[in-house]
Design a protein around this motif. Structure first.
Motif, PDB file in Angstrom:
ATOM      1  N   LYS A  85       0.842  -1.201   0.000  1.00  0.00           N
ATOM      2  CA  LYS A  85       0.000   0.000   0.000  1.00  0.00           C
ATOM      3  C   LYS A  85       0.878   1.252   0.000  1.00  0.00           C
ATOM      4  CE  LYS A  85      -3.523  -2.465   2.700  1.00  0.00           C
ATOM      5  NZ  LYS A  85      -4.295  -2.504   3.969  1.00  0.00           N
ATOM      6  N   ILE A  86       1.967   1.178  -0.749  1.00  0.00           N
ATOM      7  CA  ILE A  86       2.984   2.229  -0.730  1.00  0.00           C
ATOM      8  C   ILE A  86       2.826   3.150  -1.933  1.00  0.00           C
ATOM      9  CG2 ILE A  86       5.460   2.700  -0.783  1.00  0.00           C
ATOM     10  CD1 ILE A  86       5.963   0.065   0.538  1.00  0.00           C
ATOM     11  N   ALA A  87       2.916   4.449  -1.683  1.00  0.00           N
ATOM     12  CA  ALA A  87       3.027   5.435  -2.750  1.00  0.00           C
ATOM     13  C   ALA A  87       4.502   5.818  -2.864  1.00  0.00           C
ATOM     14  CB  ALA A  87       2.182   6.658  -2.435  1.00  0.00           C
ATOM     15  N   PRO A  88       4.984   6.162  -4.075  1.00  0.00           N
ATOM     16  CA  PRO A  88       6.405   6.484  -4.240  1.00  0.00           C
ATOM     17  C   PRO A  88       6.922   7.553  -3.292  1.00  0.00           C
ATOM     18  CG  PRO A  88       5.375   6.230  -6.376  1.00  0.00           C
ATOM     19  CD  PRO A  88       4.266   6.180  -5.350  1.00  0.00           C
ATOM     20  N   SER A 109      -0.416   6.759  -8.530  1.00  0.00           N
ATOM     21  CA  SER A 109      -1.215   7.475  -9.520  1.00  0.00           C
ATOM     22  C   SER A 109      -0.362   8.302 -10.473  1.00  0.00           C
ATOM     23  CB  SER A 109      -2.230   8.388  -8.819  1.00  0.00           C
ATOM     24  OG  SER A 109      -1.569   9.289  -7.949  1.00  0.00           O
ATOM     25  N   ASP A 110       0.916   8.519 -10.124  1.00  0.00           N
ATOM     26  CA  ASP A 110       1.811   9.308 -10.965  1.00  0.00           C
ATOM     27  C   ASP A 110       3.194   8.683 -10.969  1.00  0.00           C
ATOM     28  OD1 ASP A 110       0.111  11.748 -11.616  1.00  0.00           O
ATOM     29  OD2 ASP A 110       0.055  11.799  -9.419  1.00  0.00           O
ATOM     30  N   MET A 111       3.986   9.051 -11.952  1.00  0.00           N
ATOM     31  CA  MET A 111       5.374   8.616 -11.982  1.00  0.00           C
ATOM     32  C   MET A 111       6.118   9.194 -10.770  1.00  0.00           C
ATOM     33  SD  MET A 111       6.180   6.654 -14.594  1.00  0.00           S
ATOM     34  CE  MET A 111       7.941   6.890 -14.807  1.00  0.00           C
ATOM     35  N   PRO A 112       7.066   8.451 -10.206  1.00  0.00           N
ATOM     36  CA  PRO A 112       7.816   8.942  -9.030  1.00  0.00           C
ATOM     37  C   PRO A 112       8.553  10.240  -9.332  1.00  0.00           C
ATOM     38  CG  PRO A 112       8.218   6.598  -9.399  1.00  0.00           C
ATOM     39  CD  PRO A 112       7.478   7.095 -10.600  1.00  0.00           C
ATOM     40  N   THR A 130      -2.725   3.720 -11.531  1.00  0.00           N
ATOM     41  CA  THR A 130      -3.596   4.648 -12.254  1.00  0.00           C
ATOM     42  C   THR A 130      -2.770   5.715 -12.961  1.00  0.00           C
ATOM     43  OG1 THR A 130      -3.926   5.938 -10.228  1.00  0.00           O
ATOM     44  CG2 THR A 130      -5.575   4.268 -10.737  1.00  0.00           C
ATOM     45  N   ILE A 131      -1.514   5.403 -13.252  1.00  0.00           N
ATOM     46  CA  ILE A 131      -0.663   6.317 -14.022  1.00  0.00           C
ATOM     47  C   ILE A 131      -1.291   6.546 -15.396  1.00  0.00           C
ATOM     48  CG2 ILE A 131       1.584   6.553 -15.154  1.00  0.00           C
ATOM     49  CD1 ILE A 131       2.785   5.022 -12.796  1.00  0.00           C
ATOM     50  N   SER A 132      -1.420   7.808 -15.780  1.00  0.00           N
ATOM     51  CA  SER A 132      -2.095   8.128 -17.041  1.00  0.00           C
ATOM     52  C   SER A 132      -1.143   8.657 -18.105  1.00  0.00           C
ATOM     53  CB  SER A 132      -3.211   9.155 -16.800  1.00  0.00           C
ATOM     54  OG  SER A 132      -2.683  10.346 -16.242  1.00  0.00           O
ATOM     55  N   ALA A 133       0.115   8.921 -17.754  1.00  0.00           N
ATOM     56  CA  ALA A 133       1.060   9.451 -18.736  1.00  0.00           C
ATOM     57  C   ALA A 133       2.486   9.199 -18.275  1.00  0.00           C
ATOM     58  CB  ALA A 133       0.840  10.948 -18.957  1.00  0.00           C
ATOM     59  N   VAL A 134       3.388   9.031 -19.245  1.00  0.00           N
ATOM     60  CA  VAL A 134       4.830   8.961 -18.995  1.00  0.00           C
ATOM     61  C   VAL A 134       5.480   9.985 -19.913  1.00  0.00           C
ATOM     62  CG1 VAL A 134       6.906   7.543 -19.122  1.00  0.00           C
ATOM     63  CG2 VAL A 134       4.748   6.514 -18.398  1.00  0.00           C
ATOM     64  N   ASP A 138       9.380  13.052 -16.557  1.00  0.00           N
ATOM     65  CA  ASP A 138       9.336  11.980 -15.557  1.00  0.00           C
ATOM     66  C   ASP A 138      10.636  11.197 -15.525  1.00  0.00           C
ATOM     67  OD1 ASP A 138       6.658  12.504 -14.824  1.00  0.00           O
ATOM     68  OD2 ASP A 138       5.906  11.292 -16.479  1.00  0.00           O
ATOM     69  N   LEU A 139      11.278  11.038 -16.677  1.00  0.00           N
ATOM     70  CA  LEU A 139      12.477  10.212 -16.772  1.00  0.00           C
ATOM     71  C   LEU A 139      13.769  10.992 -16.568  1.00  0.00           C
ATOM     72  CD1 LEU A 139      11.548   7.899 -19.792  1.00  0.00           C
ATOM     73  CD2 LEU A 139      11.090   7.572 -17.350  1.00  0.00           C
ATOM     74  N   ASP A 140      13.678  12.313 -16.500  1.00  0.00           N
ATOM     75  CA  ASP A 140      14.886  13.117 -16.313  1.00  0.00           C
ATOM     76  C   ASP A 140      15.619  12.778 -15.025  1.00  0.00           C
ATOM     77  OD1 ASP A 140      14.700  14.500 -18.697  1.00  0.00           O
ATOM     78  OD2 ASP A 140      13.633  16.200 -17.837  1.00  0.00           O
ATOM     79  N   ASN A 141      14.866  12.420 -13.973  1.00  0.00           N
ATOM     80  CA  ASN A 141      15.481  12.092 -12.686  1.00  0.00           C
ATOM     81  C   ASN A 141      15.829  10.617 -12.555  1.00  0.00           C
ATOM     82  OD1 ASN A 141      15.365  14.746 -11.668  1.00  0.00           O
ATOM     83  ND2 ASN A 141      13.245  14.461 -11.019  1.00  0.00           N
ATOM     84  N   LEU A 142      15.702   9.883 -13.653  1.00  0.00           N
ATOM     85  CA  LEU A 142      16.049   8.459 -13.673  1.00  0.00           C
ATOM     86  C   LEU A 142      17.077   8.230 -14.785  1.00  0.00           C
ATOM     87  CD1 LEU A 142      12.375   7.129 -13.445  1.00  0.00           C
ATOM     88  CD2 LEU A 142      14.010   7.275 -11.556  1.00  0.00           C
ATOM     89  N   PRO A 143      18.263   8.825 -14.670  1.00  0.00           N
ATOM     90  CA  PRO A 143      19.206   8.882 -15.799  1.00  0.00           C
ATOM     91  C   PRO A 143      19.807   7.541 -16.206  1.00  0.00           C
ATOM     92  CG  PRO A 143      20.241   9.704 -13.795  1.00  0.00           C
ATOM     93  CD  PRO A 143      18.781   9.528 -13.481  1.00  0.00           C
TER      94      PRO A 143
END
Length: 270
Positions: A85-88, A109-112, A130-134, A138-143
């Motif tokens: 039951k964890i949110a990022p 509900s959203d990307m981390p 329930t993520i609706s977009a990527v 969103d990926l800038d902080n996941l290099p």
């Protein structure tokens, strides 16, 4: 001889363990601990195991990870937390060596938005959300990320990732609500080996002649309802021009202009 002094892997799945009845053993060589399918409501205090590399707590009732514990797990490489039951935002954004996190089937509900935790991440699973977009943002902080799974979500538009797409190798958007995949959206993903878009709402296929993918690339569009129009015919005809791509369309239904419905029974190789 004390068993825990030589223990490397410890599996305690399906034991009805609870937070108040479990104490972390002193095991200086332990690399992996598995506590799946128990009844934990709080993340155990693993600070006595700074050498731990893999923690698996799938299907418990966790809601967060305390920062004072997370910051001490400097050798942790893989964290399996699906079915909690964890949110990022309740996973501390601290520096570390995490390369893989599985947060499928949690409260997402959203990307981390991690700015620090995600620096070493190579593989991230956020399916059943329930993520609706990527987006590129969103990926800038996941290099370091090369593999992303967001299956069974609410995504309606295939992402266009001109900045971060070139490093992605596997993208999984199975069972979302995507209606179209275009050559322009695919073009930044030319280094990918696999893109999964099965069970969406896609009605036509892209012409892969316009995208220079790596050899042995696979685009999977299984179980979509395609429309047999000029775009579909053109994309299928282009298959003879490319040797090493696979377009998987198993169980896709397609309708022609008269409304007649047929089904692909196998895959087309590009």
């Amino acid at each position: 001889k004390n068993l825990t002094s030589t223990l490397i892997h410890l599996y305690l799945d399906w034991n009805y363990l609870t937070t108040d009845k479990f104490s972390v053993p002193f095991a200086p060589k332990l690399k992996r601990i598995s506590l799946n399918h128990n009844q934990f409501t709080e993340f155990p205090d693993f600070r006595s195991m700074p050498q731990i590399r893999i923690i698996s707590m799938v299907y418990n009732s966790l809601t967060s990870i305390p920062e004072e514990i997370m910051v001490e797990l400097m050798n942790l490489k893989q964290l399996f937390l699906s079915g909690n039951k964890i949110a990022p935002e309740h996973i501390p954004d601290v520096a570390g060596t995490l390369e893989y996190i599985n947060l499928a089937n949690n409260h997402i509900s959203d990307m981390p938005k991690w700015e620090t935790l995600g620096k070493a991440l190579k593989n991230l699973t956020l399916s059943v959300s329930t993520i609706s977009a990527v987006t590129d943002e969103d990926l800038d902080n996941l290099p370091a990320l090369t593999e992303l799974h967001v299956a069974e979500g609410m995504i309606t538009k295939f992402p266009h990732l001109p900045r971060n797409g070139p490093r992605m190798q596997i993208l999984d958007f199975t069972n979302n609500r995507i209606k179209e995949v275009t050559a322009m959206q695919l073009e930044p993903l030319q280094n990918a080996s696999t893109i999964l878009c099965d069970s969406n709402e896609i009605v036509t296929i892209p012409n892969l002649c316009f995208v220079n993918f790596v050899p042995k690339f696979e685009l999977s569009l299984k179980k979509n309802a395609l429309v047999c129009d000029k775009r579909l015919a053109g994309a299928m005809k282009a298959s003879a021009m490319i040797q090493s791509y696979t377009l998987a369309m198993d169980e896709c239904e397609y309708s022609d202009l008269t409304g007649a419905v047929s089904r692909f029974s196998n895959q087309a190789s590009y």
